[in-house]
Design an enzyme around this catalytic site. Structure first.
Site, PDB file in Angstrom:
ATOM      1  N   ARG A   1      54.273 -21.787  -8.503  1.00 20.63           N
ATOM      2  CA  ARG A   1      54.925 -21.276  -7.290  1.00 20.63           C
ATOM      3  C   ARG A   1      56.448 -21.348  -7.419  1.00 20.63           C
ATOM      4  O   ARG A   1      57.161 -20.446  -7.003  1.00 20.63           O
ATOM      5  CB  ARG A   1      54.471 -22.075  -6.062  1.00 20.63           C
ATOM      6  CG  ARG A   1      53.063 -21.708  -5.629  1.00 20.63           C
ATOM      7  CD  ARG A   1      52.508 -22.735  -4.672  1.00 20.63           C
ATOM      8  NE  ARG A   1      53.110 -22.692  -3.363  1.00 20.63           N
ATOM      9  CZ  ARG A   1      53.013 -23.668  -2.474  1.00 20.63           C
ATOM     10  NH1 ARG A   1      52.344 -24.776  -2.772  1.00 20.63           N
ATOM     11  NH2 ARG A   1      53.553 -23.543  -1.287  1.00 20.63           N
TER      12      ARG A   1
ATOM     13  N   ARG B   1      51.882 -33.078   0.718  1.00 25.87           N
ATOM     14  CA  ARG B   1      51.494 -32.282   1.881  1.00 25.87           C
ATOM     15  C   ARG B   1      49.970 -32.285   2.062  1.00 25.87           C
ATOM     16  O   ARG B   1      49.226 -32.165   1.087  1.00 25.87           O
ATOM     17  CB  ARG B   1      51.991 -30.854   1.664  1.00 25.87           C
ATOM     18  CG  ARG B   1      51.923 -30.014   2.883  1.00 25.87           C
ATOM     19  CD  ARG B   1      53.043 -29.022   2.903  1.00 25.87           C
ATOM     20  NE  ARG B   1      52.761 -27.864   2.070  1.00 25.87           N
ATOM     21  CZ  ARG B   1      53.549 -26.791   2.021  1.00 25.87           C
ATOM     22  NH1 ARG B   1      54.651 -26.741   2.725  1.00 25.87           N
ATOM     23  NH2 ARG B   1      53.237 -25.789   1.258  1.00 25.87           N
TER      24      ARG B   1
ATOM     25  N   LYS C   1      60.536 -24.182   5.521  1.00 20.70           N
ATOM     26  CA  LYS C   1      60.657 -22.897   6.225  1.00 20.70           C
ATOM     27  C   LYS C   1      59.635 -22.775   7.348  1.00 20.70           C
ATOM     28  O   LYS C   1      59.957 -22.333   8.433  1.00 20.70           O
ATOM     29  CB  LYS C   1      60.384 -21.707   5.275  1.00 20.70           C
ATOM     30  CG  LYS C   1      61.363 -21.503   4.175  1.00 20.70           C
ATOM     31  CD  LYS C   1      61.061 -20.199   3.435  1.00 20.70           C
ATOM     32  CE  LYS C   1      59.665 -20.093   2.849  1.00 20.70           C
ATOM     33  NZ  LYS C   1      59.355 -21.043   1.783  1.00 20.70           N
TER      34      LYS C   1
ATOM     35  N   ARG D   1      45.940 -28.618  -0.106  1.00 18.82           N
ATOM     36  CA  ARG D   1      45.721 -27.213  -0.445  1.00 18.82           C
ATOM     37  C   ARG D   1      45.687 -27.060  -1.952  1.00 18.82           C
ATOM     38  O   ARG D   1      46.425 -27.716  -2.662  1.00 18.82           O
ATOM     39  CB  ARG D   1      46.871 -26.361   0.118  1.00 18.82           C
ATOM     40  CG  ARG D   1      46.588 -25.763   1.466  1.00 18.82           C
ATOM     41  CD  ARG D   1      47.818 -25.222   2.146  1.00 18.82           C
ATOM     42  NE  ARG D   1      48.726 -24.464   1.292  1.00 18.82           N
ATOM     43  CZ  ARG D   1      49.888 -23.952   1.716  1.00 18.82           C
ATOM     44  NH1 ARG D   1      50.263 -24.105   2.967  1.00 18.82           N
ATOM     45  NH2 ARG D   1      50.673 -23.287   0.899  1.00 18.82           N
TER      46      ARG D   1
ATOM     47  N   ARG E   1      59.273 -11.703  -0.093  1.00 20.69           N
ATOM     48  CA  ARG E   1      59.345 -12.665  -1.188  1.00 20.69           C
ATOM     49  C   ARG E   1      59.703 -11.997  -2.514  1.00 20.69           C
ATOM     50  O   ARG E   1      59.779 -12.686  -3.530  1.00 20.69           O
ATOM     51  CB  ARG E   1      57.984 -13.341  -1.347  1.00 20.69           C
ATOM     52  CG  ARG E   1      57.940 -14.799  -0.897  1.00 20.69           C
ATOM     53  CD  ARG E   1      56.545 -15.291  -1.154  1.00 20.69           C
ATOM     54  NE  ARG E   1      56.368 -16.703  -1.124  1.00 20.69           N
ATOM     55  CZ  ARG E   1      55.815 -17.366  -0.113  1.00 20.69           C
ATOM     56  NH1 ARG E   1      55.479 -16.741   0.993  1.00 20.69           N
ATOM     57  NH2 ARG E   1      55.600 -18.654  -0.221  1.00 20.69           N
TER      58      ARG E   1
HETATM   59  P1  AMP Z   1      53.135 -20.008   1.885  1.00 17.54           P
HETATM   60  O1  AMP Z   1      52.204 -20.597   2.864  1.00 17.54           O
HETATM   61  O2  AMP Z   1      54.227 -19.177   2.524  1.00 17.54           O
HETATM   62  O3  AMP Z   1      53.697 -21.022   0.902  1.00 17.54           O
HETATM   63  O4  AMP Z   1      52.300 -18.945   1.015  1.00 17.54           O
HETATM   64  C1  AMP Z   1      51.202 -19.378   0.262  1.00 17.54           C
HETATM   65  C2  AMP Z   1      50.849 -18.346  -0.787  1.00 17.54           C
HETATM   66  O5  AMP Z   1      50.531 -17.104  -0.164  1.00 17.54           O
HETATM   67  C3  AMP Z   1      51.957 -18.002  -1.784  1.00 17.54           C
HETATM   68  O6  AMP Z   1      52.037 -18.941  -2.843  1.00 17.54           O
HETATM   69  C4  AMP Z   1      51.490 -16.639  -2.262  1.00 17.54           C
HETATM   70  O7  AMP Z   1      50.396 -16.747  -3.152  1.00 17.54           O
HETATM   71  C5  AMP Z   1      50.945 -16.017  -0.969  1.00 17.54           C
HETATM   72  N1  AMP Z   1      51.995 -15.302  -0.244  1.00 17.54           N
HETATM   73  C6  AMP Z   1      52.487 -15.588   0.993  1.00 17.54           C
HETATM   74  N2  AMP Z   1      53.451 -14.726   1.337  1.00 17.54           N
HETATM   75  C7  AMP Z   1      53.571 -13.866   0.300  1.00 17.54           C
HETATM   76  C8  AMP Z   1      54.417 -12.753   0.043  1.00 17.54           C
HETATM   77  N3  AMP Z   1      55.326 -12.348   0.934  1.00 17.54           N
HETATM   78  N4  AMP Z   1      54.253 -12.103  -1.145  1.00 17.54           N
HETATM   79  C9  AMP Z   1      53.339 -12.476  -2.040  1.00 17.54           C
HETATM   80  N5  AMP Z   1      52.531 -13.523  -1.872  1.00 17.54           N
HETATM   81  C10 AMP Z   1      52.636 -14.221  -0.716  1.00 17.54           C
END
Ligand code: AMP
Length: 230
Positions: A183, A139, A25, A172, A100
């Site tokens: 996740r 990653r 994404k 990460r 989300r």
């Molecule tokens: P991402 O980089 O989009 O995979 O986001 C990394 C982490 O940020 C996720 O695993 C969540 O812990 C947090 N996060 C990002 N976006 C959201 C969201 N819309 N709602 C809740 N947690 C989020």
């Protein structure tokens, strides 16, 4: 070659990306945003920035993110409300990682920008589970400029070093195995229901694309979908 060169849009491109972690994404959202000349808004990047700056939001989000848990809805709705009110979003935006949960989708729908649902497109990227695991475990991330690489699919020119800024790459915390399992569980339980939610509301504005293809092939399909909707 991925052609993501900017294009003047005739009407605002407002895009939500759905899909599990590792579906690509972030990469596709970046390409779509650049091509259509609108900002890419990644809540993950915003939260990581808040953690780096040690803001109150970052201090609250940090431990949850490390474990692979979602950050509470009101915090996310708050940061997105502020971000989408900024001038650069008037001409459209690409949301990567928000909403989300159903509560976030409802929150978004009641924001001023969310109510302008005319041009809203929802792009759902699907990738098989074993491929997600392979992508997430390989990653690597640059803590300085947030660029991402993959040890097999997209290796940096020099192993362990960011091509863009020269900083050392890391894995990460939330790409490590236990967090990845969490996740994916959060995705299944809390994010996947958004597919039905937007399918019901979206009609022709909801599209599922196969993300288990080369980046430029996926992007070409997404570009066509967005162009067809403008
Ligand atoms: P991402 O980089 O989009 O995979 O986001 C990394 C982490 O940020 C996720 O695993 C969540 O812990 C947090 N996060 C990002 N976006 C959201 C969201 N819309 N709602 C809740 N947690 C989020």
């Amino acid at each position: 070659m991925v052609d993501a060169s900017p294009k003047a849009a005739t009407s605002p491109a407002r895009v939500i990306f759905l899909g599990p972690p590792g579906a690509g994404k972030g990469t596709q959202a970046g390409l779509v945003a650049r091509h259509f000349g609108v900002p890419k808004i990644s809540t993950g990047d915003m939260l990581r920035e808040a953690i780096a700056q040690k803001t109150p939001l970052g201090l609250q989000a940090g431990p949850l993110m490390e474990e692979g848990r979602l950050v509470p809805d009101p915090l996310l709705i708050g940061i997105i409300t502020d971000r989408l009110a900024q001038a650069d979003c008037q001409a459209g935006y690409v949301l990567d990682g928000f909403p989300r949960t159903l509560a976030q989708a409802a929150g978004f729908g009641s924001m001023a920008v969310g109510r302008q649902s005319g041009g809203l497109l929802v792009l759902n990227v699907e990738v098989p589970r074993d491929e997600l695991l392979r992508r997430l475990s390989g990653r690597r991330w640059c803590p300085e400029c947030q660029a991402t690489f993959h040890v097999h699919n997209d290796p940096p020119k020099q192993p362990g070093i960011c091509d863009r800024c020269g900083a050392g790459l890391i894995q990460r915390e939330d790409d490590k195995e236990t967090a990845v399992t969490r996740r994916l569980q959060e995705y299944d339980e809390r994010t996947a229901p958004l597919i039905g939610y937007y399918q019901e509301r979206g009609g022709k504005a909801f599209h599922t694309v196969d993300g288990y293809r080369p980046v430029d092939t996926v992007f070409a399909e997404l570009k066509g979908i967005v162009e067809g909707a403008l």
